[in-house]
Design an enzyme around this catalytic site. Structure first.
Site, PDB file in Angstrom:
ATOM      1  N   ASN A 118       0.774  -1.231   0.000  1.00 55.51           N
ATOM      2  CA  ASN A 118       0.000   0.000   0.000  1.00 55.51           C
ATOM      3  C   ASN A 118       0.813   1.293   0.000  1.00 55.51           C
ATOM      4  O   ASN A 118       0.673   2.140  -0.878  1.00 55.51           O
ATOM      5  CB  ASN A 118      -0.799  -0.008   1.293  1.00 55.51           C
ATOM      6  CG  ASN A 118      -2.256   0.025   0.995  1.00 55.51           C
ATOM      7  OD1 ASN A 118      -2.662   0.866   0.209  1.00 55.51           O
ATOM      8  ND2 ASN A 118      -3.001  -0.875   1.563  1.00 55.51           N
ATOM      9  N   THR A 146       2.521  -8.346  -0.477  1.00 58.77           N
ATOM     10  CA  THR A 146       2.078  -8.248   0.912  1.00 58.77           C
ATOM     11  C   THR A 146       1.410  -9.560   1.311  1.00 58.77           C
ATOM     12  O   THR A 146       0.647 -10.136   0.533  1.00 58.77           O
ATOM     13  CB  THR A 146       1.101  -7.083   1.181  1.00 58.77           C
ATOM     14  OG1 THR A 146       0.521  -7.268   2.475  1.00 58.77           O
ATOM     15  CG2 THR A 146      -0.034  -7.040   0.166  1.00 58.77           C
ATOM     16  N   ASP A 148      -0.752  -9.619   3.418  1.00 58.74           N
ATOM     17  CA  ASP A 148      -2.113  -9.251   3.833  1.00 58.74           C
ATOM     18  C   ASP A 148      -3.139  -9.441   2.713  1.00 58.74           C
ATOM     19  O   ASP A 148      -4.336  -9.461   2.984  1.00 58.74           O
ATOM     20  CB  ASP A 148      -2.137  -7.804   4.314  1.00 58.74           C
ATOM     21  CG  ASP A 148      -1.351  -7.631   5.600  1.00 58.74           C
ATOM     22  OD1 ASP A 148      -1.249  -8.613   6.353  1.00 58.74           O
ATOM     23  OD2 ASP A 148      -0.840  -6.522   5.848  1.00 58.74           O
ATOM     24  N   MET A 192      -1.904 -12.718  11.519  1.00 54.69           N
ATOM     25  CA  MET A 192      -1.660 -11.340  11.081  1.00 54.69           C
ATOM     26  C   MET A 192      -2.756 -10.816  10.150  1.00 54.69           C
ATOM     27  O   MET A 192      -3.412 -11.591   9.456  1.00 54.69           O
ATOM     28  CB  MET A 192      -0.307 -11.243  10.382  1.00 54.69           C
ATOM     29  CG  MET A 192       0.869 -11.137  11.335  1.00 54.69           C
ATOM     30  SD  MET A 192       2.425 -10.948  10.409  1.00 54.69           S
ATOM     31  CE  MET A 192       3.568 -10.545  11.738  1.00 54.69           C
ATOM     32  N   GLY A 193      -2.870  -9.502  10.105  1.00 54.07           N
ATOM     33  CA  GLY A 193      -3.840  -8.819   9.251  1.00 54.07           C
ATOM     34  C   GLY A 193      -4.638  -7.808  10.046  1.00 54.07           C
ATOM     35  O   GLY A 193      -5.699  -8.130  10.558  1.00 54.07           O
ATOM     36  N   ARG A 194      -4.095  -6.601  10.164  1.00 53.84           N
ATOM     37  CA  ARG A 194      -4.755  -5.602  11.010  1.00 53.84           C
ATOM     38  C   ARG A 194      -6.078  -5.127  10.425  1.00 53.84           C
ATOM     39  O   ARG A 194      -7.059  -4.932  11.141  1.00 53.84           O
ATOM     40  CB  ARG A 194      -3.837  -4.385  11.198  1.00 53.84           C
ATOM     41  CG  ARG A 194      -2.944  -4.551  12.386  1.00 53.84           C
ATOM     42  CD  ARG A 194      -2.071  -3.364  12.647  1.00 53.84           C
ATOM     43  NE  ARG A 194      -0.849  -3.841  13.289  1.00 53.84           N
ATOM     44  CZ  ARG A 194      -0.774  -4.281  14.530  1.00 53.84           C
ATOM     45  NH1 ARG A 194      -1.844  -4.314  15.297  1.00 53.84           N
ATOM     46  NH2 ARG A 194       0.374  -4.712  15.025  1.00 53.84           N
ATOM     47  N   GLU A 249      -5.601 -10.716  14.197  1.00 55.55           N
ATOM     48  CA  GLU A 249      -5.099  -9.720  15.157  1.00 55.55           C
ATOM     49  C   GLU A 249      -5.891  -8.415  15.062  1.00 55.55           C
ATOM     50  O   GLU A 249      -5.855  -7.593  15.973  1.00 55.55           O
ATOM     51  CB  GLU A 249      -3.619  -9.420  14.881  1.00 55.55           C
ATOM     52  CG  GLU A 249      -3.372  -8.780  13.523  1.00 55.55           C
ATOM     53  CD  GLU A 249      -1.942  -8.284  13.300  1.00 55.55           C
ATOM     54  OE1 GLU A 249      -1.183  -8.127  14.277  1.00 55.55           O
ATOM     55  OE2 GLU A 249      -1.596  -8.050  12.128  1.00 55.55           O
ATOM     56  N   GLN A 300       4.845 -16.166   9.954  1.00 54.46           N
ATOM     57  CA  GLN A 300       3.866 -16.118   8.860  1.00 54.46           C
ATOM     58  C   GLN A 300       4.436 -15.493   7.593  1.00 54.46           C
ATOM     59  O   GLN A 300       4.016 -15.801   6.498  1.00 54.46           O
ATOM     60  CB  GLN A 300       2.652 -15.281   9.279  1.00 54.46           C
ATOM     61  CG  GLN A 300       1.826 -15.895  10.353  1.00 54.46           C
ATOM     62  CD  GLN A 300       0.945 -14.883  11.060  1.00 54.46           C
ATOM     63  OE1 GLN A 300      -0.141 -14.586  10.605  1.00 54.46           O
ATOM     64  NE2 GLN A 300       1.417 -14.332  12.156  1.00 54.46           N
ATOM     65  N   ARG A 301       5.351 -14.580   7.769  1.00 52.08           N
ATOM     66  CA  ARG A 301       5.836 -13.856   6.591  1.00 52.08           C
ATOM     67  C   ARG A 301       7.251 -14.254   6.189  1.00 52.08           C
ATOM     68  O   ARG A 301       7.753 -13.772   5.188  1.00 52.08           O
ATOM     69  CB  ARG A 301       5.752 -12.346   6.830  1.00 52.08           C
ATOM     70  CG  ARG A 301       6.644 -11.830   7.926  1.00 52.08           C
ATOM     71  CD  ARG A 301       6.398 -10.356   8.198  1.00 52.08           C
ATOM     72  NE  ARG A 301       7.485  -9.809   8.987  1.00 52.08           N
ATOM     73  CZ  ARG A 301       7.452  -8.667   9.642  1.00 52.08           C
ATOM     74  NH1 ARG A 301       6.349  -7.931   9.588  1.00 52.08           N
ATOM     75  NH2 ARG A 301       8.478  -8.232  10.318  1.00 52.08           N
TER      76      ARG A 301
END
Lengths: 409, 409
Positions: A118, A146, A148, A192-194, A249, A300-301
């Protein structure tokens, strides 16, 4: 011709594959035209910040063999380093733009490739616009990445498939681990993933392998209620001795400030606690059963040892396509992945979109793929996710551990 | 002849390989003697508790092909389930012993194999002693497993090598992930092992692959000081932009009760926080740099997708050897692994030890292998650990995820 490539934002397993895609496309094109138009590729350290400071790596000097290129391709994280810096608006600080243009021109760069999410696309949009306004012919191309999966205009993002594969495989192993005792238990996996629940939702993939778990899935896209959560768990425990929950999260908890830092220990230190720990305590208090929370954290990443081959292939492909776009004279755009519809098998083609329409927008998980109760996803989600995690990438092993690529200089 | 096998304690990646070792040895011996002495093997669910309740699985009915046996061999966790139950002393409750003997005799069991750790060996010792005193000829053999590597009498324990391989590989990826930014940072990895630091110490393996990390290693075997810890971190930060620390969950913190549950959130919930989170907050308060803690959690003991081939081979071998011991008429002993010294290459032979001398004793990490400052381990540790993580076990993949064995009944 000279290209410069930089990486930005949070690391993924696939971001180096995109770097390799750009590098390989440049090398192959140089060879194709019998060196009448050789393209050299400069690696830029630490994103746009390193560009301004001229922190460069000569890729052709470092990547001296096909084996090294292959090793870089499957090494996790950003080999060139990263940054969390966004160009301010031109009106706020034009000097930074002048600095970037100066460095690009001084080093005779014809195209700048920015691999990121982003924020990086915001930089691509701003910088390309400004350069064009200055009459410069330097192209700026965005290459998506990403875990995400939250960029608009693309079916999915490079890096996501590997993260989803890690999360699915890890949760499958956690399911085995959590079901060995007779006592009822609850296991909460925080993922993860706000702002977007794609990665958490992808845990539905386990069902493609005959698992019932995860029994509950909570995404930031749906309102979260602790009362409903406790009720959901109790209901799931009626049918399953060992209940496994996937939770993003990014779900909104009541008094969310409080659970993060509201408590102090004996020394007056504020405690940091994530969603998983909070819900673990909630289950302990309200239900009183055995409960554990697991934060999958940065693994995770960066768990490249089980990257998705599909993801790494596509990540290389978007890098290659970015080079095509630059040679076509495009600028200010981001490469996208389009899924062919109307065919039974999975097939992807590349396209592009204006970086300005990607910047500062979050593509959230479709509401239509969340069940009415807001605690699970639908079959469509499995169909969407499944092709993205296919294929294994065998690490190059040394001493029983994977070998990683590191730039010598 | 009839064998019964049960699994106990915390799951590992290799405990099913020992089950397979016992099963295969029995099948092969049955074939060898042209069925004059066929051996059938009964699987017992949930350890000694399942034995008392006669919760049995007929292994030959379930394991109908070599592929299924192979799948079971590399499936993580205890396929038969587990328990956390220890036989009380005979004086306390003789009825339990009578119950076990009754079930074994009723089902014509000639030998009972118990795969487990410390507590399980206590059960093996007590039960075999009692059976012998009753004049029973039923043999009880202990088969070691624990990721903690803390059983005496054996060079190492089955299950440990796979856990060490997971921890090393994961930390190596975390090192890549944590070093992408320009800002100085500290990453703290909390690793399992309440009483013994073997698994935490094994992170020194990264150095065999040319990594400098982990820059600091803290084990429960050495006194821990928060003042010294902060000082160590500060010193490491002088030389390394990204400092990575391995810390055992078992180190003794000041006021350890307080950091675990002394604080309450806005709802009056007690917070649970481990060593990693505590030290993360300490670094934030005392140094003020970017800091993250990572709990490797149950993944350490269930990440079968990167099990050590050496570990799985040895785990099967100890199962096979246990069958030999039973046929020799041994009882009340545990199989051990002995490393051949005096040869350059790594070679292991099996032996056995009285289960009573293994029960309730913890083999801690050698003090001689910890440096004077108590914040690192010596070269000898790398030499000890390295053979244990060698070789990869490729999972059987389906839909991009590993296939796991589950008993149908």
């Amino acid at each position: 011709m000279r290209f410069a490539v930089a990486q930005s934002g949070g690391p993924t397993c696939a971001i180096n594959a995109s770097l390799v895609g750009i590098y390989k496309a440049a090398v192959e094109m140089s060879n194709k035209v019998h060196n009448r138009l050789p393209i050299s590729v400069i690696g830029v350290r630490n994103g746009i910040q390193g560009l301004m400071d001229e922190q460069f790596v000569d890729l052709s000097c470092e990547l001296t063999s096909a084996e090294m290129v292959d090793l870089l391709r499957k090494t996790p994280s950003t080999a060139l380093g990263s940054c969390r810096f966004r160009l301010p608006a031109v009106e706020q600080d034009e000097s930074l733009y002048r600095k970037v243009q100066y460095v690009l021109q001084k080093n005779a760069i014809d195209a700048f490739f920015y691999i990121g999410g982003n924020d990086s696309m915001d930089t691509v949009a701003k910088l390309s616009k400004w350069l064009t306004e200055q009459g410069s012919n330097i192209r700026v191309i965005g290459v998506p990445k990403t875990i995400d999966n939250d960029l608009v205009g693309t079916d999915h993002t490079p890096g996501f498939g590997s993260a989803a594969k890690y999360v699915a495989m890890t949760m499958q192993e956690v399911v085995r681990d959590s079901s060995v005792y007779r006592l009822p238990s609850v296991t909460i996996c925080e993922i993860m993933g706000r702002d977007a629940g794609w990665l958490t939702a992808s845990t539905c993939l386990l069902r493609a392998n005959g698992e019932v778990a995860p029994h509950l899935i909570y995404l930031p896209e749906h309102e979260f209620s602790t009362v409903q959560f406790v009720h959901d768990i109790q209901k799931a425990m009626e049918n399953h001795r060992s209940v496994v929950v996937a939770v993003s999260e990014g779900i909104t908890l009541p008094h969310s400030a409080a659970y993060r830092s509201g408590a102090n220990d004996a020394f007056g230190h504020a405690y940091l606690s994530g969603v998983g720990k909070y819900l673990e305590q909630l289950v302990r208090d309200e239900i009183g059963c055995k409960v554990r929370s697991i934060e999958l954290n940065v693994m995770q990443r960066c768990a490249a040892h089980l990257a998705s081959a599909t993801d790494l292939d596509e990540s290389e492909t978007v890098g290659r396509y970015a080079v095509e776009l630059a040679l076509q004279g495009q600028s200010g755009c981001m490469v996208t992945l389009q899924r062919d519809t109307g065919i039974a098998s999975y097939r992807i083609t590349c396209s592009h979109i204006a970086a300005s329409s990607v910047a500062n927008v979050t593509r959230t998980f479709p509401a239509a793929w969340i069940n009415n109760e807001g605690n699970d996803v639908t079959e469509e989600a499995i169909d969407y996710f499944l092709p993205l995690i296919q294929g294994e990438v065998l690490p190059t092993m040394r001493n029983g551990m994977p070998e990683h690529f590191r730039f010598a200089t």
